[in-house]
Design an enzyme around this catalytic site. Sequence first.
Site, PDB file in Angstrom:
ATOM      1  N   GLU A 128     -24.006  -3.264  54.306  1.00 25.14           N
ATOM      2  CA  GLU A 128     -24.878  -4.388  54.694  1.00 25.14           C
ATOM      3  C   GLU A 128     -25.850  -4.680  53.555  1.00 25.14           C
ATOM      4  O   GLU A 128     -26.208  -3.787  52.795  1.00 25.14           O
ATOM      5  CB  GLU A 128     -25.621  -4.063  55.996  1.00 25.14           C
ATOM      6  CG  GLU A 128     -26.354  -2.721  56.036  1.00 25.14           C
ATOM      7  CD  GLU A 128     -27.691  -2.715  55.351  1.00 25.14           C
ATOM      8  OE1 GLU A 128     -28.259  -3.805  55.171  1.00 25.14           O
ATOM      9  OE2 GLU A 128     -28.178  -1.628  54.993  1.00 25.14           O
ATOM     10  N   LYS A 133     -35.168   5.392  48.709  1.00 22.04           N
ATOM     11  CA  LYS A 133     -34.145   6.373  49.069  1.00 22.04           C
ATOM     12  C   LYS A 133     -32.855   6.128  48.275  1.00 22.04           C
ATOM     13  O   LYS A 133     -32.252   7.060  47.740  1.00 22.04           O
ATOM     14  CB  LYS A 133     -33.912   6.236  50.579  1.00 22.04           C
ATOM     15  CG  LYS A 133     -32.688   6.844  51.154  1.00 22.04           C
ATOM     16  CD  LYS A 133     -32.689   6.727  52.676  1.00 22.04           C
ATOM     17  CE  LYS A 133     -32.200   5.408  53.213  1.00 22.04           C
ATOM     18  NZ  LYS A 133     -30.785   5.118  53.066  1.00 22.04           N
ATOM     19  N   ASN A 154     -28.947  -2.478  45.193  1.00 28.65           N
ATOM     20  CA  ASN A 154     -30.324  -2.065  45.435  1.00 28.65           C
ATOM     21  C   ASN A 154     -30.998  -1.558  44.162  1.00 28.65           C
ATOM     22  O   ASN A 154     -32.166  -1.851  43.908  1.00 28.65           O
ATOM     23  CB  ASN A 154     -30.375  -0.986  46.532  1.00 28.65           C
ATOM     24  CG  ASN A 154     -30.353  -1.605  47.923  1.00 28.65           C
ATOM     25  OD1 ASN A 154     -30.372  -2.826  48.062  1.00 28.65           O
ATOM     26  ND2 ASN A 154     -30.306  -0.783  48.950  1.00 28.65           N
ATOM     27  N   CYS A 202     -35.116   1.385  52.168  1.00 32.81           N
ATOM     28  CA  CYS A 202     -33.882   1.425  51.360  1.00 32.81           C
ATOM     29  C   CYS A 202     -34.099   1.729  49.881  1.00 32.81           C
ATOM     30  O   CYS A 202     -33.535   2.687  49.359  1.00 32.81           O
ATOM     31  CB  CYS A 202     -33.140   0.098  51.479  1.00 32.81           C
ATOM     32  SG  CYS A 202     -32.494  -0.172  53.127  1.00 32.81           S
TER      33      CYS A 202
HETATM   34  C1  UDX Z   1     -33.589  -4.233  50.708  1.00 36.62           C
HETATM   35  C2  UDX Z   1     -32.497  -5.114  50.117  1.00 36.62           C
HETATM   36  O1  UDX Z   1     -33.057  -6.369  49.683  1.00 36.62           O
HETATM   37  C3  UDX Z   1     -31.381  -5.334  51.115  1.00 36.62           C
HETATM   38  O2  UDX Z   1     -30.357  -6.116  50.539  1.00 36.62           O
HETATM   39  C4  UDX Z   1     -30.861  -3.963  51.518  1.00 36.62           C
HETATM   40  O3  UDX Z   1     -29.798  -4.064  52.418  1.00 36.62           O
HETATM   41  C5  UDX Z   1     -31.983  -3.137  52.103  1.00 36.62           C
HETATM   42  O4  UDX Z   1     -33.040  -3.011  51.156  1.00 36.62           O
HETATM   43  P1  UDX Z   1     -35.675  -4.547  52.340  1.00 36.62           P
HETATM   44  O5  UDX Z   1     -35.908  -3.081  52.201  1.00 36.62           O
HETATM   45  O6  UDX Z   1     -35.743  -5.146  53.699  1.00 36.62           O
HETATM   46  O7  UDX Z   1     -34.219  -4.944  51.763  1.00 36.62           O
HETATM   47  O8  UDX Z   1     -36.774  -5.255  51.443  1.00 36.62           O
HETATM   48  P2  UDX Z   1     -36.815  -6.290  50.231  1.00 36.62           P
HETATM   49  O9  UDX Z   1     -37.111  -7.643  50.724  1.00 36.62           O
HETATM   50  O10 UDX Z   1     -35.636  -6.149  49.371  1.00 36.62           O
HETATM   51  O11 UDX Z   1     -38.130  -5.754  49.460  1.00 36.62           O
HETATM   52  C6  UDX Z   1     -38.164  -4.427  48.934  1.00 36.62           C
HETATM   53  C7  UDX Z   1     -39.505  -4.166  48.273  1.00 36.62           C
HETATM   54  O12 UDX Z   1     -39.661  -4.947  47.102  1.00 36.62           O
HETATM   55  C8  UDX Z   1     -40.713  -4.473  49.150  1.00 36.62           C
HETATM   56  O13 UDX Z   1     -41.681  -3.477  48.988  1.00 36.62           O
HETATM   57  C9  UDX Z   1     -41.199  -5.814  48.605  1.00 36.62           C
HETATM   58  O14 UDX Z   1     -42.560  -6.047  48.825  1.00 36.62           O
HETATM   59  C10 UDX Z   1     -40.882  -5.666  47.135  1.00 36.62           C
HETATM   60  N1  UDX Z   1     -40.718  -6.957  46.446  1.00 36.62           N
HETATM   61  C11 UDX Z   1     -39.667  -7.778  46.757  1.00 36.62           C
HETATM   62  C12 UDX Z   1     -41.624  -7.337  45.464  1.00 36.62           C
HETATM   63  O15 UDX Z   1     -42.579  -6.609  45.161  1.00 36.62           O
HETATM   64  N2  UDX Z   1     -41.434  -8.512  44.809  1.00 36.62           N
HETATM   65  C13 UDX Z   1     -40.402  -9.355  45.079  1.00 36.62           C
HETATM   66  O16 UDX Z   1     -40.286 -10.409  44.426  1.00 36.62           O
HETATM   67  C14 UDX Z   1     -39.483  -8.972  46.089  1.00 36.62           C
END
Ligand code: UDX
Length: 428
Positions: free
Chosen positions: A147, A259, A204, A256
């Site tokens: 996913e 880890k 990721n 995610c």
């Molecule tokens: C992530 C992946 O995007 C997703 O495809 C995977 O399946 C699960 O892990 P998620 O953990 O929900 O999703 O968060 P995401 O929106 O990717 O953000 C991850 C981290 O990066 C957050 O702490 C967010 O604040 C940070 N981030 C994201 C930034 O600091 N700047 C950005 O431009 C985008």
Amino acid sequence: MARLAIIGTGYVGLTTGACFAHLGHDVVCADVDADKVARLSAGEVPIVEDRLDLLVREGLDDGRLRFVVGAAEAVADCEVAFLCVPTPQNPDGTADLSYIEAASAEIAAVLPAESIVVNKSTVPVGSTRVVERVLGRPDVTVVSNPEFLREGSAIQDFLHPDRIVIGCEDQSAAIKVLSLYLSVTAPTVVTDPASAETIKYAANAFLATKLSFVNAIAAVCEGVGADVNDVILGLGYDTRIGSEFLKPGPGWGGSCFPKDTRALVRIAEQGGYDFRLLDGVIAVNEEQFSRIADKVREAVGGDLTGRAIGVWGLTFKAGTDDLRESPSLSVIERLVAAGAVVRAYDPTVGSDADLPPEATGIEVVATPAAACDGADVLVVLTEWDEFRWQDPAELAATMSTPSVVDARNLLDRARWERHGFVHRGIGR
Ligand code: UDX
């Protein structure tokens, strides 16, 4: 329409189950937690996730979505079973496969003949084979279908994905799994299980690399007097780079990225490769927490002892109530360790009791204004939209010093400065 079983009703399982029911399949979701199953059966969704409650209720009302206790009960009549159980981190950084193995062992004897088991959990490369071994059912095909759901927009990501990845040696099983994504149009990659599993980790790790890179560029901007907002604008127009995932912040976190990046370092190591680039990406992220804490220290004149810090935002990003590996908590931990007194507001965190046990020294308050009352500095750590619309004039009147560290570059700097605030952003 197919009969589907979903094992595990966390973010991934619940989204997957509700979306497949929405697409018209008959879905049975299983969890080990009887209380959770009862709540879900009553249409109560325990997590903050945009539109998930609507889809769960729609599925329940249409009779296409059911919740049961125990994996064996769910798979009894299924054509395809999805494993959506957690893969937490072992102390050495590797992924803990015990939930996957336990779920596979539980369903092994009850799976209908010729059914398919799909692994959606993020698992180390080679895990499809582990599931095959534990199942011990030559008639059952095991497929990897990772996913790519972001918390907060998981439904949107499921129904409008950038791609669908299927890892399977058996073409007919691959086609069967692909056919479940009925009206979903997306490029598809059908490959072997090891490649599918690697795609998930690589995606990721690449996104985390992009974020650490932009946080490092923000640090360079501070050093040379450039404005990171303009730099990322100019960077993002390059179609080879793209403008997404380029926002600097207090570091990346969540369930995610931390880890999975650590796990990929270990997977690489076991495969004979020293992934120093990814080590650096992780180290830059840890430094980012300290860099933000240092900005707060600087804002209060160099010593945090006894200083009152107002914090806006505790979740790892906006749009979720998830506090797992939240950069906000990592920054606060550093502030508290240096003697600061922290009062924090987050729209999804009701009280101190909602915080993980290791998050000590934080008083959770009920409004953004309460966090600022008497504070020496305000720190914005999560990009909740409502923070943009707070009135700096009113807040300045209640704070002991009108000073803000905006770790998401969220606020309109000119407006806050007009009302007497010293505004410290990132990379500008
Ligand atoms: C992530 C992946 O995007 C997703 O495809 C995977 O399946 C699960 O892990 P998620 O953990 O929900 O999703 O968060 P995401 O929106 O990717 O953000 C991850 C981290 O990066 C957050 O702490 C967010 O604040 C940070 N981030 C994201 C930034 O600091 N700047 C950005 O431009 C985008």
